[in-house]
Design a protein around this motif. Structure first.
Motif, short mmCIF file in Angstrom:
data_model
loop_
_atom_site.label_atom_id
_atom_site.label_comp_id
_atom_site.label_asym_id
_atom_site.label_seq_id
_atom_site.Cartn_x
_atom_site.Cartn_y
_atom_site.Cartn_z
N ILE A 32 25.45 -36.75 29.86
CA ILE A 32 24.37 -37.46 29.18
C ILE A 32 23.87 -36.56 28.05
CG2 ILE A 32 22.05 -38.42 29.40
CD1 ILE A 32 22.76 -39.12 32.30
N VAL A 33 24.15 -36.97 26.83
CA VAL A 33 23.83 -36.18 25.65
C VAL A 33 22.35 -36.32 25.29
CG1 VAL A 33 24.35 -35.83 23.21
CG2 VAL A 33 26.18 -36.45 24.81
N LYS A 34 21.83 -37.51 25.46
CA LYS A 34 20.42 -37.77 25.11
C LYS A 34 19.84 -38.72 26.15
CE LYS A 34 17.68 -40.20 21.53
NZ LYS A 34 16.91 -39.15 20.85
N GLN A 56 19.47 -43.83 25.65
CA GLN A 56 20.40 -42.89 26.29
C GLN A 56 21.76 -42.93 25.60
OE1 GLN A 56 22.08 -42.91 30.68
NE2 GLN A 56 20.07 -41.94 30.66
N ILE A 57 22.34 -41.73 25.49
CA ILE A 57 23.70 -41.59 24.96
C ILE A 57 24.51 -40.83 26.00
CG2 ILE A 57 25.16 -40.67 23.13
CD1 ILE A 57 22.72 -40.77 21.28
N THR A 58 25.63 -41.41 26.41
CA THR A 58 26.49 -40.81 27.44
C THR A 58 27.89 -40.63 26.89
OG1 THR A 58 25.22 -41.86 29.21
CG2 THR A 58 27.43 -41.07 29.77
N ILE A 130 28.74 -43.85 24.81
CA ILE A 130 28.05 -45.10 25.10
C ILE A 130 26.58 -44.88 24.75
CG2 ILE A 130 27.41 -46.76 26.88
CD1 ILE A 130 29.86 -45.62 28.50
N GLU A 131 26.05 -45.73 23.91
CA GLU A 131 24.64 -45.62 23.53
C GLU A 131 23.95 -46.93 23.84
OE1 GLU A 131 21.91 -43.99 19.83
OE2 GLU A 131 23.93 -44.73 19.40
#
Length: 400
Positions: A32-34, A56-58, A130-131
Motif C-alpha cells: 500500500i503506497v498511499k 488508497q493506492i496499492t 490500483i488507485e
C-alpha cells in the motif's frame, strides 16, 4: 452547499505519478503506497453528519495479490450516502483502465441476503497499481472511535485527518508508535487534527497474541463545545452519571409488582451472598432471552419483565433491580474485550467501556448479565488482565 462535504470535489492526480520506491518495497508481493483517511464532521440537515474520505493506492506484484485485489468492494449501498466512487488500474506501461459508476456490480451474500456493490478490476498484472477514492456519509460516533493502520500489507505512507466545526474540539490519542495528531490551523471555521506516518510494517496473526491492542492506531472523541462552554465531554464521570440517572429511577407499579413476583419465583435461598447471586443468575439465564439488538423497548424494564427478553443494557438493569430488592451491595463494571483494546484510564473514550459486568465486593465475584455461557465467579479470558470502570450505586466512578 448544505450537507455537501468539504472534499466533494476531491480527485486523484492527472496523470498518475509512479512512486519512487526502494528495492525492498519493489520486492513486496503487495504494497500500500498511499492510504489517506479524512473524517469530517459537519452540521447539516438533521444535525451533525460525518463524511469519510478514503484515498488508497496499492501496488500488486504477485498472483496472490492480484487475486486478492480483483474486486474492490464499496462500503455503502445507498446512492444517497455516496458522493465519490472511482477506481483505476495503472499498468506497467503507463496505460490506465478507469472504472466508472456504471461499472459497479452487485453480489449477494447467500446466508445474510446482504447485497454488496463492487468494482471488478480487470487487466491486473504484476507491477501494476490500483488507485481508488470514495467519499461516503456515515453515522457520526462522538464518544469514542478507533482507527487502526496496520494489517498484513506494509504501507509506505499513511495520513489521517479529523475535521469538525470550529466550536467542536476533537481529542485524539495515538498508540504503539503512530505519530501524535497535531492541530492544523490553516482551515477557516474548522478544527482540524492531522498526522502522517511513513513506513508502517506489516503484521501477521500469531497464536495467542493480542493483535488489536498492539497495532498502530488512534482513538478520538469530541472533548469540548466552545460555543456552549462545555469541556471534558464524554468522560467516565458522565458515563457513571448517565447509568445512575437511567437506572435508579422510580419504577412503574407494574415493574414493582413483577419484581416481587419474580423474587418469589426464584426462591432465593438464605445463606451467603454468593448463593443468593447464583440463584438469581441461574433463574434469569434459564428463563430470559438476551437479544443482541439495539431496540429501545428491549432496554425497558417493563417490557423485559412482561416478555422475558432484553438486550445487554436491559438485562443489566434487570439484575440490578433484583439485587436492589434483595439489598445486596454491588458495583456496575464497564470494560472492553482485551483482544480488541487495552483499557485506557487516562483517555476516556466510550469505546473502552462497551462491555457490562456486575461486581459484588462482599463475595468478591463478577457476574456477566448478558452472557448465558458463563456463571458468577467465572470471568472469560477476554475480560481478564484488563482495566475497567467501576461504578458504585451512589454514582461514584473508580478506574481500576
Amino acid at each position: 452547499k448544505a450537507d455537501e462535504p468539504y472534499y466533494a470535489d476531491y480527485d486523484w492526480e492527472y496523470p498518475f505519478v509512479v512512486p519512487d520506491l526502494s528495492e525492498d518495497y519493489l520486492a513486496e508481493p503487495e504494497l500500500i503506497v498511499k492510504d489517506h483517511l479524512s473524517y469530517e464532521y459537519a452540521y447539516g440537515f438533521g444535525g451533525l453528519n460525518r463524511y469519510l474520505l478514503r484515498h488508497q493506492i496499492t501496488r500488486v506484484n504477485s498472483d496472490e495479490a492480484i487475486a486478492r485485489n480483483n474486486r474492490l468492494y464499496l462500503p455503502v449501498n445507498s446512492a444517497e450516502d455516496l458522493f465519490i466512487q472511482k477506481a483505476r488500474v495503472i499498468k506497467p506501461d503507463g496505460s490506465e483502465i478507469v472504472l466508472k459508476e456504471e461499472d459497479i456490480l452487485q453480489a449477494e451474500d447467500e446466508e445474510s441476503g446482504r447485497v454488496f456493490n463492487y468494482f471488478a478490476l480487470e487487466g491486473l498484472v504484476k507491477d501494476c497499481y490500483i488507485e481508488y477514492i470514495y467519499l461516503i456519509k456515515t453515522n457520526p460516533v462522538l464518544a469514542g472511535s478507533r482507527i487502526t493502520f496496520q494489517g498484513e500489507t506494509p504501507k509506505v505512507e499513511v495520513s489521517i485527518e479529523l475535521m469538525s466545526p470550529e466550536n467542536l474540539i476533537i481529542a485524539a490519542k495515538s498508540y504503539n508508535g503512530f505519530p501524535d495528531l497535531m492541530v492544523d490551523d490553516s482551515y477557516e471555521e474548522r478544527f482540524v487534527l492531522e498526522a502522517t506516518a511513513k513506513d508502517i510494517p506489516a503484521v501477521y496473526e500469531e497464536p495467542y497474541a493480542l493483535m488489536g491492542p498492539n497495532l498502530q492506531q488512534i482513538v478520538f472523541k469530541f472533548s469540548q463545545n466552545t460555543e456552549l462552554g462545555i469541556s471534558n465531554m464524554f468522560s467516565y464521570r458522565d458515563a457513571a452519571d448517565h447509568w445512575v440517572e437511567n437506572t435508579f429511577v422510580e419504577k412503574s407499579k407494574y415493574a414493582k409488582k413483577e419484581l416481587k413476583n419474580l423474587m418469589k419465583a426464584i426462591k432465593v435461598p438464605g445463606g451467603s451472598d454468593y448463593e443468593k447471586i447464583r440463584a438469581v443468575e441461574d433463574y434469569i439465564k434459564m428463563e430470559y432471552q438476551v437479544l443482541d439488538m439495539n431496540v429501545a423497548e428491549l432496554g425497558e424494564l417493563d417490557y423485559i419483565l412482561e416478555n422475558k427478553m432484553g438486550n445487554e443494557g436491559g438485562m443489566l438493569e434487570l439484575y440490578a433491580s433484583l439485587f436492589d430488592e434483595m439489598g445486596l451491595d454491588y458495583e456496575v463494571v464497564f470494560t472492553c474485550n482485551r483482544y480488541d483494546y487495552s483499557f485506557d484510564k487516562e483517555f476516556e473514550g466510550y469505546n473502552y467501556i462497551d462491555e457490562d459486568l456486575l461486581y459484588f465486593p462482599k463475595a468478591d465475584v463478577f457476574l456477566i448479565p448478558a452472557d448465558v455461557t458463563h456463571r458468577v465467579g467465572l470471568v472469560p479470558a477476554y475480560y481478564s488482565n484488563n482495566g475497567a470502570l467501576f461504578i458504585r450505586k451512589d454514582g461514584s466512578p473508580e478506574k481500576g
